[in-house]
Design a protein around this motif. Sequence first.
Motif, PDB file in Angstrom:
ATOM      1  N   LEU A  65     153.384 -46.473 -18.175  1.00 39.59           N
ATOM      2  CA  LEU A  65     154.395 -45.885 -17.192  1.00 39.59           C
ATOM      3  C   LEU A  65     153.152 -45.620 -15.702  1.00 39.59           C
ATOM      4  CD1 LEU A  65     156.888 -43.418 -18.773  1.00 39.59           C
ATOM      5  CD2 LEU A  65     157.231 -45.879 -17.778  1.00 39.59           C
ATOM      6  N   CYS A  66     152.227 -45.138 -15.992  1.00 41.25           N
ATOM      7  CA  CYS A  66     151.369 -44.837 -14.869  1.00 41.25           C
ATOM      8  C   CYS A  66     150.852 -46.257 -14.313  1.00 41.25           C
ATOM      9  CB  CYS A  66     150.146 -44.167 -15.470  1.00 41.25           C
ATOM     10  SG  CYS A  66     148.972 -43.641 -14.085  1.00 41.25           S
ATOM     11  N   LYS A  67     150.761 -47.132 -15.319  1.00 43.24           N
ATOM     12  CA  LYS A  67     149.933 -48.387 -14.571  1.00 43.24           C
ATOM     13  C   LYS A  67     151.156 -49.230 -13.969  1.00 43.24           C
ATOM     14  CE  LYS A  67     148.360 -52.898 -16.055  1.00 43.24           C
ATOM     15  NZ  LYS A  67     147.834 -53.763 -17.275  1.00 43.24           N
ATOM     16  N   ARG A  68     152.633 -49.060 -14.328  1.00 49.06           N
ATOM     17  CA  ARG A  68     153.468 -49.577 -13.793  1.00 49.06           C
ATOM     18  C   ARG A  68     154.044 -49.122 -12.338  1.00 49.06           C
ATOM     19  NH1 ARG A  68     159.840 -49.359 -16.228  1.00 49.06           N
ATOM     20  NH2 ARG A  68     160.870 -50.088 -14.291  1.00 49.06           N
ATOM     21  N   ALA A  69     153.863 -47.353 -12.297  1.00 48.56           N
ATOM     22  CA  ALA A  69     154.250 -46.828 -11.121  1.00 48.56           C
ATOM     23  C   ALA A  69     153.291 -47.295  -9.951  1.00 48.56           C
ATOM     24  CB  ALA A  69     154.119 -45.351 -11.284  1.00 48.56           C
ATOM     25  N   LEU A  70     151.743 -47.238 -10.264  1.00 49.35           N
ATOM     26  CA  LEU A  70     150.824 -47.519  -9.383  1.00 49.35           C
ATOM     27  C   LEU A  70     150.673 -48.963  -8.982  1.00 49.35           C
ATOM     28  CD1 LEU A  70     147.843 -45.485 -10.954  1.00 49.35           C
ATOM     29  CD2 LEU A  70     149.317 -44.985  -8.813  1.00 49.35           C
ATOM     30  N   GLN A  71     151.009 -50.031  -9.974  1.00 47.33           N
ATOM     31  CA  GLN A  71     151.080 -51.409  -9.419  1.00 47.33           C
ATOM     32  C   GLN A  71     152.466 -51.680  -8.744  1.00 47.33           C
ATOM     33  OE1 GLN A  71     150.888 -53.361 -13.467  1.00 47.33           O
ATOM     34  NE2 GLN A  71     148.747 -53.819 -13.249  1.00 47.33           N
ATOM     35  N   GLY A  72     153.459 -50.640  -9.057  1.00 50.06           N
ATOM     36  CA  GLY A  72     154.695 -50.970  -8.038  1.00 50.06           C
ATOM     37  C   GLY A  72     154.658 -50.237  -6.753  1.00 50.06           C
ATOM     38  N   GLY A  73     153.399 -49.697  -6.487  1.00 47.29           N
ATOM     39  CA  GLY A  73     153.314 -49.412  -4.878  1.00 47.29           C
ATOM     40  C   GLY A  73     153.249 -47.516  -4.864  1.00 47.29           C
ATOM     41  N   ALA A  74     153.310 -46.959  -6.282  1.00 50.76           N
ATOM     42  CA  ALA A  74     153.236 -45.513  -5.834  1.00 50.76           C
ATOM     43  C   ALA A  74     151.936 -45.141  -5.311  1.00 50.76           C
ATOM     44  CB  ALA A  74     153.533 -45.024  -7.466  1.00 50.76           C
ATOM     45  N   SER A  75     151.689 -44.070  -4.517  1.00 50.19           N
ATOM     46  CA  SER A  75     150.570 -43.530  -4.041  1.00 50.19           C
ATOM     47  C   SER A  75     149.975 -42.739  -4.898  1.00 50.19           C
ATOM     48  CB  SER A  75     151.145 -42.491  -2.928  1.00 50.19           C
ATOM     49  OG  SER A  75     151.839 -43.190  -1.868  1.00 50.19           O
ATOM     50  N   CYS A  76     150.549 -42.041  -5.864  1.00 55.53           N
ATOM     51  CA  CYS A  76     149.729 -41.178  -6.840  1.00 55.53           C
ATOM     52  C   CYS A  76     150.768 -40.874  -8.060  1.00 55.53           C
ATOM     53  CB  CYS A  76     149.278 -39.902  -6.293  1.00 55.53           C
ATOM     54  SG  CYS A  76     147.901 -39.015  -6.814  1.00 55.53           S
ATOM     55  N   PHE A  77     150.209 -40.384  -9.200  1.00 52.85           N
ATOM     56  CA  PHE A  77     150.892 -40.277 -10.420  1.00 52.85           C
ATOM     57  C   PHE A  77     150.062 -38.991 -10.806  1.00 52.85           C
ATOM     58  CE2 PHE A  77     151.863 -40.660 -14.937  1.00 52.85           C
ATOM     59  CZ  PHE A  77     152.955 -41.367 -14.742  1.00 52.85           C
ATOM     60  N   LEU A  78     151.058 -37.848 -11.038  1.00 50.96           N
ATOM     61  CA  LEU A  78     150.553 -36.472 -11.501  1.00 50.96           C
ATOM     62  C   LEU A  78     151.190 -36.403 -12.866  1.00 50.96           C
ATOM     63  CD1 LEU A  78     151.118 -34.347  -8.194  1.00 50.96           C
ATOM     64  CD2 LEU A  78     148.904 -34.987  -9.341  1.00 50.96           C
ATOM     65  N   SER A  79     150.260 -35.428 -13.833  1.00 51.49           N
ATOM     66  CA  SER A  79     150.833 -35.394 -14.945  1.00 51.49           C
ATOM     67  C   SER A  79     151.118 -33.720 -14.600  1.00 51.49           C
ATOM     68  CB  SER A  79     149.778 -35.245 -16.059  1.00 51.49           C
ATOM     69  OG  SER A  79     149.336 -36.650 -16.184  1.00 51.49           O
ATOM     70  N   LYS A  80     152.524 -33.435 -15.209  1.00 50.62           N
ATOM     71  CA  LYS A  80     152.862 -32.071 -15.333  1.00 50.62           C
ATOM     72  C   LYS A  80     152.030 -31.156 -16.586  1.00 50.62           C
ATOM     73  CE  LYS A  80     157.345 -32.610 -13.311  1.00 50.62           C
ATOM     74  NZ  LYS A  80     158.772 -32.483 -13.715  1.00 50.62           N
ATOM     75  N   PRO A  81     151.799 -29.881 -16.440  1.00 51.29           N
ATOM     76  CA  PRO A  81     151.599 -29.179 -15.129  1.00 51.29           C
ATOM     77  C   PRO A  81     150.286 -29.733 -14.535  1.00 51.29           C
ATOM     78  CG  PRO A  81     150.759 -27.857 -17.097  1.00 51.29           C
ATOM     79  CD  PRO A  81     151.290 -29.390 -17.621  1.00 51.29           C
ATOM     80  N   PHE A  82     150.402 -29.357 -12.986  1.00 52.07           N
ATOM     81  CA  PHE A  82     149.144 -29.900 -12.231  1.00 52.07           C
ATOM     82  C   PHE A  82     148.860 -28.691 -11.457  1.00 52.07           C
ATOM     83  CE2 PHE A  82     153.374 -31.777 -10.446  1.00 52.07           C
ATOM     84  CZ  PHE A  82     153.041 -31.166  -9.204  1.00 52.07           C
ATOM     85  N   GLU A  83     147.778 -28.782 -10.625  1.00 51.87           N
ATOM     86  CA  GLU A  83     147.168 -27.635 -10.180  1.00 51.87           C
ATOM     87  C   GLU A  83     147.529 -28.129  -8.494  1.00 51.87           C
ATOM     88  OE1 GLU A  83     145.540 -24.902 -10.929  1.00 51.87           O
ATOM     89  OE2 GLU A  83     145.631 -25.366 -13.010  1.00 51.87           O
TER      90      GLU A  83
END
Length: 133
Positions: free
Chosen positions: A94-112
């Motif tokens: 999913l991360c790869k699909r998102a970033l290849q699709g043009g997402a600027s960033c991918f965050l895993s919850k919880p995050f700082e």
Amino acid sequence: MSDPDPQFCNIAIVDDDEAVRVGLRSLLRSYGYAASAYDSALALLASGALGDYHCVITDLQMPGMSGIELLEQLRAGGNRLPLILMTAFPEATLCKRALQGGASCFLSKPFEANELLRCLNQASGSFPTHAEE
């Protein structure tokens, strides 16, 4: 690249979890950003306000339309608005699909908070400029 100037950044938050919406909106406002929250991708699209935002921060898994589907719909329509995806269930595909699709960033919850600010800084290079009225 310099940090995005919060007073000129209007951010849309999209998450079906009210606590996440409230928390993110409060966090962003504490750093000086303007932020609005939506309980679904469809609500954001129906608002007619998409052009008012410099960035969208959206959950990945939501009923109706997922964050990736929102990203793909925006890109298919030629919209290059920076989009940051977040999820409590990070999967490499999913991360790869998102970033290849043009997402600027991918965050895993919880995050700082600093991780979110890093993503906003990363996305700021493609923030749309709005004509001054």
